[in-house]
Design an enzyme around this catalytic site. Sequence first.
Site, PDB file in Angstrom:
ATOM      1  N   ARG A  87       4.924  11.112  23.664  1.00 10.64           N
ATOM      2  CA  ARG A  87       6.053  11.481  24.520  1.00 10.64           C
ATOM      3  C   ARG A  87       5.740  12.694  25.387  1.00 10.64           C
ATOM      4  O   ARG A  87       6.483  13.016  26.310  1.00 10.64           O
ATOM      5  CB  ARG A  87       7.285  11.755  23.657  1.00 10.64           C
ATOM      6  CG  ARG A  87       7.141  12.907  22.686  1.00 10.64           C
ATOM      7  CD  ARG A  87       8.407  13.089  21.861  1.00 10.64           C
ATOM      8  NE  ARG A  87       8.277  14.137  20.864  1.00 10.64           N
ATOM      9  CZ  ARG A  87       7.784  13.983  19.648  1.00 10.64           C
ATOM     10  NH1 ARG A  87       7.333  12.783  19.287  1.00 10.64           N
ATOM     11  NH2 ARG A  87       7.721  14.997  18.801  1.00 10.64           N
ATOM     12  N   TYR A  88       4.654  13.404  25.057  1.00 11.61           N
ATOM     13  CA  TYR A  88       4.286  14.590  25.827  1.00 11.61           C
ATOM     14  C   TYR A  88       3.182  14.316  26.851  1.00 11.61           C
ATOM     15  O   TYR A  88       3.143  14.941  27.905  1.00 11.61           O
ATOM     16  CB  TYR A  88       3.806  15.705  24.887  1.00 11.61           C
ATOM     17  CG  TYR A  88       4.843  16.168  23.908  1.00 11.61           C
ATOM     18  CD1 TYR A  88       6.039  16.735  24.346  1.00 11.61           C
ATOM     19  CD2 TYR A  88       4.634  16.037  22.545  1.00 11.61           C
ATOM     20  CE1 TYR A  88       6.999  17.155  23.438  1.00 11.61           C
ATOM     21  CE2 TYR A  88       5.586  16.456  21.620  1.00 11.61           C
ATOM     22  CZ  TYR A  88       6.762  17.009  22.076  1.00 11.61           C
ATOM     23  OH  TYR A  88       7.705  17.429  21.188  1.00 11.61           O
ATOM     24  N   THR A  89       2.261  13.429  26.544  1.00  8.42           N
ATOM     25  CA  THR A  89       1.096  13.223  27.411  1.00  8.42           C
ATOM     26  C   THR A  89       1.390  12.209  28.511  1.00  8.42           C
ATOM     27  O   THR A  89       2.288  11.369  28.394  1.00  8.42           O
ATOM     28  CB  THR A  89      -0.103  12.747  26.584  1.00  8.42           C
ATOM     29  OG1 THR A  89       0.227  11.514  25.944  1.00  8.42           O
ATOM     30  CG2 THR A  89      -0.480  13.783  25.541  1.00  8.42           C
TER      31      THR A  89
END
Length: 750
Positions: free
Chosen positions: A126-128
Amino acid sequence: MTDSSGLSYEGVERQPLREFTERAYLDYSMYVILDRALPFIGDGMKPVQRRILYAMSELGLSAVAKPKKSARTVGDVLGKFHPHGDSACYEAMVLMAQNFSYRYPLIDGHGNWGSPDDPKSFAAMRYTEAKLTAFSSLLLSELGEGTVEWTANFDGTLEEPASLPARVPHVLLNGAMGIAVGMSTDIPPHNLAEVVAACLTLLKKPKATVAELCEHLPGPDFPTDAEIITPADELLRTYESGHGSVRMRARWQREDGDIVVTALPYQVSGSRVLEQIATQMRARKLPMVEDLRDESDHENPTRLVIVPRSRRVDSERLMSHLFATTDLERSVRVNMNVIGLDGRPRVYNLREMLSEWLAYRTETVRRRLTHRLEKVHSRLHLLEGLLIAYLNIDEVIAIIRGEDEPRPVLMERFGLTREQAEAILELRLRHLAKLEEMKIRGEQEELERERKGLEATLASDSKLRRQVADELRADAERHGDPRRSPIVRRDSAQALDETELTPSEPVTVVLSQRGWIRAAKGHDVDPETLSYKAGDGFAHAAPARSNQPVAILDSRGRTYSLPAHTLPSARGQGEPLSGRLDPPDGVEFVAVLAGDAGQRHVLATDAGYGFVVTQGDLLSRNRAGKAVLSVPAGARVLPSAAISGGGEDALIAALSTDGHLLVFGLDELPAMPRGKGNKIIGIPAARLRAAEERLLGVVVLAPRQKLLITAGKRQMTLRRRDLEPYLGRRAQRGVLLPKGWRNVLAIRGA
């Protein structure tokens, strides 16, 4: 058919459990092999990798596009093509984005995608963000050109490619690792330019040998800059058989006296290497290393600093030791097991792999050209109809305006096909200009030239091979780069001997009567004044160095060895040898023997036999020791006598319990690695059998040494000139000591 309960089993297949389990296990095995673990030779991809790349291309995530969240990609892959776990899918995606794992990364990742120290330290999906790299176009660019077969996805609602139309041998470029049922694969990465050069050689010379291909492809090329030190002949054997190993060694240099490691072997963690070195330092096995530092940063991904204790430290020997004892040198397994074009897994050698891939690539190019030729034919067919319309534009317009169904009228009036008539009817008014006729004729001429070229290429195998070769050269020129892992010839790494790793300090090894051992610092220690447990006392001692192994002699003539620096301090009472060694039951420890490997000792039994032995012959790695001195029945082992210096002009003094003293030259006693030895003093056999007389002790006297004889509380000192009456030949009876000195307790040199 019904059972006793009345249940019906009609339509149910019945079979033995053995057959069912065997078939079920084989089905599972083939699923793991074909759909999970092994790559396909054509595109070098496993199904999950192939689906990730295809899903990203469908999302429009090309190299020039804006990246999207990795969770979006993983969601599309799982929802459309790969109904499995999201974590496994994301890990496969991460692997293709790590430039330290893939020689040519296929995914351009933004954010935290792991590090060489910890490849699994990547951030959550969900961050990258991610998009495809330019290199991935070599796998995807021809996907919509009729090059590959398409299959239904898991729920039959979509189609996905059965393989990707790889323009280069990706199976070798990024390699592969996988464990299936009963088989595995380990293909190392290679350099694009070298692989293409080998392919071009095989296209020119289809019968080229593996050795000829290895002239262009000498070995793997890993993402790291570490050296490949495997000899060329071993690499050749690996490529000829399809399995073997490649040995890699870290690269280092000297900077202001420090040792700086700048490149590590493939998949080796710098923090792990530092921990291995630090463990040796804590165990006092690296006295020549003073400090360690990790100075790795963004500009220097690998920079490990090893600080030697002084500039006199031999850096080459130190690094050779570290190569042998840490992951600074490591072997990478090679097992080129892939799924072939026939759908079966097997191990390929280099020539077979490249030949089969070239067959795949040639067929891909053939299908692409055939697909393009069909498109050209279709376009020429439409242009022919459009040209007829422009030449009769007024009549065509009148038919369209006046007829309710103009298509069949146009087809009948001008002899058009259905496709040509549809193309005319779909013309826009803006395209009815006079210049359009010129454009059509120009496009016709261009397509005719292309058609002839395509037909000529498809009709000639040599032209088709030339087309494949030209495309390989172009791709290698665009995406190729220099080799990163140099192949060099290096000597084998050698771990330093334990004696070189331990500080050389003088110690005195003390053995007690009950087999307790300890080491006191220095050689000026009086072992008899040390404290012993109740009922115990001094037995034997020997001067040694802390970096030398000491030998312990037992009452059955066996010897054992222990490193001197591992012995407990003499501040305490030591520890029992039985805790470190495995001697036979009922034996006692008699003596301690120390010195370098060439140090000589005299071993003897009270039966009057003995020989000269070197320290190296006494050492044993076995906890149970080894037999060195043969002890006759009823005899006992005497404490050993060390030979100081070279032993030139040394004398052996042997004294029996009856007071017979014999002195002879050391050179008369033979040197042996093991055995009973030769007779030292001639004690009559009858007296030996009756235990009336035994050999009391043996002393080796250097030229300036004296012989001390102890009888009760009295002590007699004999200088070299005083020993002349007792001189003789080995095995003689000797001369009786004066009256009053025949009840001897001990003899020693001083």
